[in-house]
Design a protein around this motif. Sequence first.
Motif, mmCIF file in Angstrom:
data_model
loop_
_atom_site.group_PDB
_atom_site.id
_atom_site.type_symbol
_atom_site.label_atom_id
_atom_site.label_comp_id
_atom_site.label_asym_id
_atom_site.label_seq_id
_atom_site.Cartn_x
_atom_site.Cartn_y
_atom_site.Cartn_z
ATOM 1 N N ALA A 104 0.831 -1.207 0.000
ATOM 2 C CA ALA A 104 0.000 0.000 0.000
ATOM 3 C C ALA A 104 0.866 1.258 0.000
ATOM 4 N N TRP A 105 1.974 1.211 0.738
ATOM 5 C CA TRP A 105 2.869 2.370 0.815
ATOM 6 C C TRP A 105 3.444 2.692 -0.556
ATOM 7 N N TRP A 106 3.968 1.676 -1.239
ATOM 8 C CA TRP A 106 4.545 1.890 -2.556
ATOM 9 C C TRP A 106 3.488 2.313 -3.571
ATOM 10 N N LYS A 107 2.339 1.688 -3.518
ATOM 11 C CA LYS A 107 1.288 2.022 -4.488
ATOM 12 C C LYS A 107 0.808 3.458 -4.270
ATOM 13 N N GLY A 108 0.698 3.860 -3.003
ATOM 14 C CA GLY A 108 0.294 5.228 -2.716
ATOM 15 C C GLY A 108 1.334 6.227 -3.191
ATOM 16 N N TRP A 109 2.615 5.886 -2.994
ATOM 17 C CA TRP A 109 3.682 6.797 -3.417
ATOM 18 C C TRP A 109 3.736 6.898 -4.936
ATOM 19 N N SER A 110 3.761 5.780 -5.622
ATOM 20 C CA SER A 110 3.904 5.799 -7.084
ATOM 21 C C SER A 110 2.648 6.309 -7.770
ATOM 22 N N GLY A 111 1.519 6.233 -7.084
ATOM 23 C CA GLY A 111 0.272 6.699 -7.675
ATOM 24 C C GLY A 111 0.204 8.206 -7.829
ATOM 25 N N VAL A 129 16.332 7.555 2.833
ATOM 26 C CA VAL A 129 15.270 8.405 3.352
ATOM 27 C C VAL A 129 15.649 9.187 4.613
ATOM 28 N N PRO A 130 16.449 8.628 5.547
ATOM 29 C CA PRO A 130 16.773 9.417 6.737
ATOM 30 C C PRO A 130 17.411 10.770 6.436
ATOM 31 N N THR A 131 18.129 10.896 5.311
ATOM 32 C CA THR A 131 18.800 12.165 4.996
ATOM 33 C C THR A 131 18.308 12.814 3.708
ATOM 34 N N GLY A 132 17.649 12.055 2.828
ATOM 35 C CA GLY A 132 17.226 12.585 1.536
ATOM 36 C C GLY A 132 18.254 12.404 0.438
ATOM 37 N N GLY A 133 19.423 11.861 0.766
ATOM 38 C CA GLY A 133 20.452 11.632 -0.247
ATOM 39 C C GLY A 133 20.046 10.544 -1.224
ATOM 40 N N ALA A 157 13.420 15.998 -12.500
ATOM 41 C CA ALA A 157 12.618 14.787 -12.664
ATOM 42 C C ALA A 157 11.575 14.675 -11.557
ATOM 43 N N LEU A 158 11.990 14.903 -10.317
ATOM 44 C CA LEU A 158 11.069 14.787 -9.188
ATOM 45 C C LEU A 158 9.977 15.845 -9.246
ATOM 46 N N LEU A 159 10.364 17.092 -9.541
ATOM 47 C CA LEU A 159 9.379 18.171 -9.580
ATOM 48 C C LEU A 159 8.402 18.003 -10.736
ATOM 49 N N THR A 160 8.914 17.627 -11.900
ATOM 50 C CA THR A 160 8.035 17.443 -13.057
ATOM 51 C C THR A 160 7.043 16.310 -12.818
ATOM 52 N N ALA A 161 7.497 15.281 -12.103
ATOM 53 C CA ALA A 161 6.637 14.120 -11.860
ATOM 54 C C ALA A 161 5.686 14.334 -10.691
ATOM 55 N N GLY A 162 5.838 15.467 -9.958
ATOM 56 C CA GLY A 162 4.903 15.774 -8.886
ATOM 57 C C GLY A 162 5.353 15.401 -7.491
ATOM 58 N N TYR A 163 6.667 15.241 -7.291
ATOM 59 C CA TYR A 163 7.183 14.814 -5.982
ATOM 60 C C TYR A 163 7.962 15.943 -5.314
ATOM 61 N N GLU A 164 7.243 16.962 -4.841
ATOM 62 C CA GLU A 164 7.873 18.131 -4.238
ATOM 63 C C GLU A 164 8.566 17.788 -2.919
ATOM 64 N N GLU A 165 7.994 16.917 -2.136
ATOM 65 C CA GLU A 165 8.589 16.566 -0.840
ATOM 66 C C GLU A 165 9.956 15.917 -1.031
ATOM 67 N N GLU A 166 10.035 14.986 -1.979
ATOM 68 C CA GLU A 166 11.313 14.325 -2.250
ATOM 69 C C GLU A 166 12.321 15.314 -2.842
ATOM 70 N N LEU A 204 9.538 26.086 -4.594
ATOM 71 C CA LEU A 204 10.068 25.614 -3.312
ATOM 72 C C LEU A 204 10.601 26.808 -2.532
ATOM 73 N N LEU A 205 10.313 26.854 -1.258
ATOM 74 C CA LEU A 205 10.737 27.969 -0.421
ATOM 75 C C LEU A 205 12.240 27.934 -0.192
ATOM 76 N N PRO A 206 12.890 29.110 -0.105
ATOM 77 C CA PRO A 206 14.340 29.154 0.149
ATOM 78 C C PRO A 206 14.681 28.485 1.471
ATOM 79 N N LEU A 207 15.841 27.841 1.516
ATOM 80 C CA LEU A 207 16.308 27.201 2.739
ATOM 81 C C LEU A 207 17.137 28.185 3.554
ATOM 82 N N SER A 208 17.102 28.028 4.871
ATOM 83 C CA SER A 208 17.880 28.910 5.737
ATOM 84 C C SER A 208 19.363 28.765 5.436
ATOM 85 N N ARG A 209 20.068 29.859 5.478
ATOM 86 C CA ARG A 209 21.508 29.948 5.244
ATOM 87 C C ARG A 209 21.882 29.621 3.797
#
Length: 601
Positions: free
Chosen positions: A202-209, A234-238, A273-282, A360-365
């Motif tokens: 369910a997690w993968w299907k929800g993400w890829s959907g 995932v812990p760091t986003g790398g 690739a991520l932004l065009t595909a709709g994955y702003e969080e990633e 996307l909002l600017p990051l601090s520093r």
Amino acid sequence: MAAKIEEYAMIGDCRTAALVSPAGSIDWLCLPRFDSMACFAGLVGTSDNGRWRIAPINTRYTTSRTYLDGSLILLTRFQTEDGTVELTDFMPVEQENSHIVRMITCSEGSVSLESELFVRFDYGLTAPWIRKTDDRTTTMISGPDLLVLRSELSTDITDEKVTAKFDVHEGDKFIFVLSHGLSHLPPPTTIEPERLFQRTKAWWKGWSGRCEEAGRWTEIVRRSLITLKGLTYVPTGGIIAAPTTSLPECIGGGRNWDYRYCWLRDATFTLSALLTAGYEEEADAWRAWLLRAAAGDPAQIQIMYGVAGEKRLEEWTVPWLSGYEDSVPVRIGNQAARQLQLDIYGELFNAMSVASRSGLLPLSRGFELRTALLEHLEKTWSDPDAGIWEIRGESQHFTHSKVMAWVAFDRAATDKQYSANPATRQKYRRIADEIHRNVCENAVDQERGCFVQAYGSTHLDASLLLIPVVGFLPAEDERVRNTVSGIEQRLMADGLVLRYETCTNVDGLSGDEGAFLACSFWLVDNYILQGNLKKAESLFERLISFSNDVGLLAEEYDPSAKRQLGNFPQAFSHVALINSAFALAHAGEIKEPVAQRTSDR
């Protein structure tokens, strides 16, 4: 013997990943992170360096595989004379520890199977201490690492292997769970595999959907995005380049590198690739990782880092591993992390510009870091460097590096996020214009009217295809068209793009390599920008045809041997596929793909 590179499938939990062969053998696994030492290293050695195989005892069977819809859950079907068995492999997500779950279900008849687990820690070297805590639980300890195998079936310990032979009949289901923990702590708690199977599915299907539509290429794009997510720590986003090390660029050769790290160079293409595909969080997590990794003294910025931003990636070779199909050496770490590669500054600024334009909002520093980077680049852009391909030969004034230095100052001059001060932005524009003139004066072959690999060179380079993509010059510029034409004539093998001419020894290495798949996708992007959609679509369709049966691509392709080469699966190949697919899908709607950045020039 390991399977062909392209015959593997990947399972993972967004912290590490395992490669599974069609024969039901997990031949590569590093725990607890992508860049940890492998406990299954049979992929770059032999079965004696660790693997876990579950398959019919009778070797007369056929196999077929698929991922469950929208997930990284792998289903392998074994068809024998006596029956059919399905092996479902997955790694549960969002767990404290990493687990590999292997579920065996008999859908027809009856089949005799064997599970053979052979663990060798420290990249296939160290035998663990194995003991059975009860009839269905086995622990394996070596130094800091603990593995626990739990099963509904009784297992035996034979020749340092944990084995089980069993018969399955129609309707039967048996489950094995291998869990990783730290040896000084209590063993990982028992999990509920069937509940976690449903949760993970369910997690993968929800993400890829959430994937945006890419026309008739939506499914191949979705699979590439799932692969990209599977390569994310995932812990760091790398996001790592690949989960493997030392899969060769030429079978039997020495062009074997460790790709289990995060490259700054991948920044813009991945973000797009991520932004065009709709994955702003990633995308936001990746951007945050980039800025954390690059933080500090601009003179000490590296081209790559560990998954948490580690800087020390010392390279060494593993003498006890025989290499994939005898391709040695097997390397751990990557010496290229110490190289000067000026293009990464442009990559960072282009990525930040893409993020800004996407809302996307600017990051601090972030402002302070960008200012420091520009001040440093102003002093160093005219230096020679190792270039985009991380050559181990003599440093040169590579054209692509200079173009990307231009990108840094162009974006700083164009985007108010860098500075609202008109005088400062005018300064950045003057520097950008100076670099632009420098490149056009020194990087163009006057006789052929095309760009060349480096100042003073007559050779071509696939990175020149990025000149119109980053907006340095428009695609219709005669020099750009001549460059594309020159690459078509001199830098292609069987219609696929090579990175550069290895015969010139520009990289200081012996041997050859295959066609670099991302470069061929860049040619697709150039065709789109030139308005030649028929040519772009034809090449794109050919490139995606190289994907294996579960939709995965390696770094390179050997047109002669008709097989994939290099580390696998390769994030850069899948990112390039995603961007080209969206560019094609929307070519008739917008002037430029989202992945391309044009300036006001």
